[in-house]
Design a protein around this motif. Sequence first.
Motif, PDB file in Angstrom:
ATOM      1  N   ARG A 132      43.288  37.623  23.915  1.00 52.48           N
ATOM      2  CA  ARG A 132      42.937  38.193  25.199  1.00 52.48           C
ATOM      3  C   ARG A 132      42.513  39.638  24.997  1.00 52.48           C
ATOM      4  N   GLU A 133      41.408  40.027  25.594  1.00 52.47           N
ATOM      5  CA  GLU A 133      40.908  41.382  25.425  1.00 52.47           C
ATOM      6  C   GLU A 133      40.656  42.048  26.772  1.00 52.47           C
ATOM      7  N   GLY A 134      40.861  43.351  26.800  1.00 53.83           N
ATOM      8  CA  GLY A 134      40.632  44.108  28.017  1.00 53.83           C
ATOM      9  C   GLY A 134      39.150  44.341  28.250  1.00 53.83           C
ATOM     10  N   VAL A 135      38.728  44.162  29.476  1.00 55.06           N
ATOM     11  CA  VAL A 135      37.320  44.293  29.839  1.00 55.06           C
ATOM     12  C   VAL A 135      37.077  45.567  30.635  1.00 55.06           C
ATOM     13  N   SER A 136      37.884  45.792  31.661  1.00 54.70           N
ATOM     14  CA  SER A 136      37.666  46.930  32.545  1.00 54.70           C
ATOM     15  C   SER A 136      38.949  47.236  33.296  1.00 54.70           C
ATOM     16  N   CYS A 137      39.002  48.454  33.821  1.00 51.61           N
ATOM     17  CA  CYS A 137      40.217  48.910  34.501  1.00 51.61           C
ATOM     18  C   CYS A 137      39.829  49.916  35.571  1.00 51.61           C
ATOM     19  N   ILE A 138      40.574  49.934  36.671  1.00 49.23           N
ATOM     20  CA  ILE A 138      40.364  50.940  37.712  1.00 49.23           C
ATOM     21  C   ILE A 138      41.711  51.476  38.147  1.00 49.23           C
ATOM     22  N   SER A 139      41.831  52.790  38.187  1.00 51.41           N
ATOM     23  CA  SER A 139      43.070  53.429  38.631  1.00 51.41           C
ATOM     24  C   SER A 139      43.041  53.551  40.147  1.00 51.41           C
ATOM     25  N   ILE A 140      44.120  53.174  40.792  1.00 49.06           N
ATOM     26  CA  ILE A 140      44.171  53.179  42.247  1.00 49.06           C
ATOM     27  C   ILE A 140      44.136  54.589  42.806  1.00 49.06           C
ATOM     28  N   SER A 141      44.764  55.544  42.143  1.00 45.03           N
ATOM     29  CA  SER A 141      44.915  56.893  42.690  1.00 45.03           C
ATOM     30  C   SER A 141      43.586  57.623  42.822  1.00 45.03           C
ATOM     31  N   ASP A 142      42.733  57.528  41.789  1.00 46.74           N
ATOM     32  CA  ASP A 142      41.495  58.301  41.827  1.00 46.74           C
ATOM     33  C   ASP A 142      40.262  57.468  41.497  1.00 46.74           C
ATOM     34  N   LEU A 143      40.453  56.175  41.389  1.00 46.87           N
ATOM     35  CA  LEU A 143      39.359  55.239  41.112  1.00 46.87           C
ATOM     36  C   LEU A 143      38.663  55.524  39.778  1.00 46.87           C
ATOM     37  N   SER A 144      39.378  56.153  38.859  1.00 48.24           N
ATOM     38  CA  SER A 144      38.802  56.307  37.520  1.00 48.24           C
ATOM     39  C   SER A 144      38.710  54.937  36.878  1.00 48.24           C
ATOM     40  N   THR A 145      37.728  54.783  36.005  1.00 49.90           N
ATOM     41  CA  THR A 145      37.462  53.467  35.433  1.00 49.90           C
ATOM     42  C   THR A 145      37.362  53.507  33.917  1.00 49.90           C
ATOM     43  N   TYR A 146      37.520  52.333  33.353  1.00 46.02           N
ATOM     44  CA  TYR A 146      37.358  52.129  31.916  1.00 46.02           C
ATOM     45  C   TYR A 146      36.583  50.826  31.726  1.00 46.02           C
ATOM     46  N   TYR A 147      35.694  50.826  30.714  1.00 46.74           N
ATOM     47  CA  TYR A 147      34.972  49.612  30.332  1.00 46.74           C
ATOM     48  C   TYR A 147      34.979  49.493  28.820  1.00 46.74           C
ATOM     49  N   ARG A 148      35.135  48.277  28.332  1.00 46.73           N
ATOM     50  CA  ARG A 148      34.976  48.104  26.892  1.00 46.73           C
ATOM     51  C   ARG A 148      33.492  48.248  26.582  1.00 46.73           C
ATOM     52  N   ASP A 149      33.199  48.659  25.359  1.00 50.75           N
ATOM     53  CA  ASP A 149      31.829  49.001  24.999  1.00 50.75           C
ATOM     54  C   ASP A 149      30.842  47.879  25.264  1.00 50.75           C
ATOM     55  N   SER A 150      31.235  46.659  24.999  1.00 50.91           N
ATOM     56  CA  SER A 150      30.288  45.548  25.088  1.00 50.91           C
ATOM     57  C   SER A 150      29.842  45.220  26.513  1.00 50.91           C
ATOM     58  N   VAL A 151      30.530  45.775  27.518  1.00 50.31           N
ATOM     59  CA  VAL A 151      30.136  45.478  28.909  1.00 50.31           C
ATOM     60  C   VAL A 151      29.632  46.715  29.637  1.00 50.31           C
ATOM     61  N   LYS A 152      29.665  47.862  28.992  1.00 47.67           N
ATOM     62  CA  LYS A 152      29.194  49.093  29.643  1.00 47.67           C
ATOM     63  C   LYS A 152      27.731  48.940  30.056  1.00 47.67           C
ATOM     64  N   GLY A 153      27.436  49.354  31.280  1.00 46.20           N
ATOM     65  CA  GLY A 153      26.085  49.246  31.785  1.00 46.20           C
ATOM     66  C   GLY A 153      25.763  47.906  32.403  1.00 46.20           C
ATOM     67  N   ARG A 154      26.631  46.915  32.197  1.00 45.98           N
ATOM     68  CA  ARG A 154      26.398  45.582  32.766  1.00 45.98           C
ATOM     69  C   ARG A 154      27.447  45.204  33.803  1.00 45.98           C
ATOM     70  N   PHE A 155      28.678  45.628  33.601  1.00 44.80           N
ATOM     71  CA  PHE A 155      29.782  45.290  34.509  1.00 44.80           C
ATOM     72  C   PHE A 155      30.173  46.523  35.320  1.00 44.80           C
ATOM     73  N   THR A 156      30.591  46.284  36.560  1.00 50.27           N
ATOM     74  CA  THR A 156      31.072  47.360  37.420  1.00 50.27           C
ATOM     75  C   THR A 156      32.340  46.904  38.123  1.00 50.27           C
ATOM     76  N   ILE A 157      33.391  47.708  37.997  1.00 53.52           N
ATOM     77  CA  ILE A 157      34.655  47.413  38.676  1.00 53.52           C
ATOM     78  C   ILE A 157      34.743  48.284  39.925  1.00 53.52           C
ATOM     79  N   SER A 158      35.276  47.715  40.990  1.00 60.54           N
ATOM     80  CA  SER A 158      35.399  48.473  42.231  1.00 60.54           C
ATOM     81  C   SER A 158      36.576  47.944  43.036  1.00 60.54           C
ATOM     82  N   ARG A 159      36.992  48.714  44.026  1.00 59.86           N
ATOM     83  CA  ARG A 159      38.133  48.320  44.870  1.00 59.86           C
ATOM     84  C   ARG A 159      37.759  48.519  46.327  1.00 59.86           C
TER      85      ARG A 159
END
Length: 132
Positions: free
Chosen positions: A50-77
């Motif tokens: 299992r590998e991490g793809v993306s993450c969003i912090s609830i407090s400030d909506l900061s995000t993380y993306y693994r390199d292979s999905v950057k520019g293609r995937f978008t996380i939002s809340r």
Amino acid sequence: QAQLVESGGGLVQNGGSLRLSCGASAFAREYGALDYGAVAWFRQAPGKEREGVSCISISDLSTYYRDSVKGRFTISRDNAKKTVYLQMNSLKPEDTAIYYCATDSDYYCSADGLAPGDFHTWGQGTQVTVSS
């Protein structure tokens, strides 16, 4: 018992798009699931870890993306719906996997990546298949 609920998976052609949704069960909502910490998307392909793809912090909506999905995937809340989305564009066959959302009330997304062991509330997963 899964406390998060994913939806939106399916079969799509190479280059296509899907939007995954992650919500909380009624039980989990009573305990503030998706209101604190961070929400992440993981994926697991057959025979792979299992590998991490993306993450969003609830407090400030900061995000993380693994390199292979950057520019293609978008996380939002969506605060009103208490739902986290993963918009996936330009999908590739190598994106084929079961996608899981996970949350932890003490987590903050960083550039260090994602480890499944840092998250304690999970969904049951949704299958994403990208045909070549």
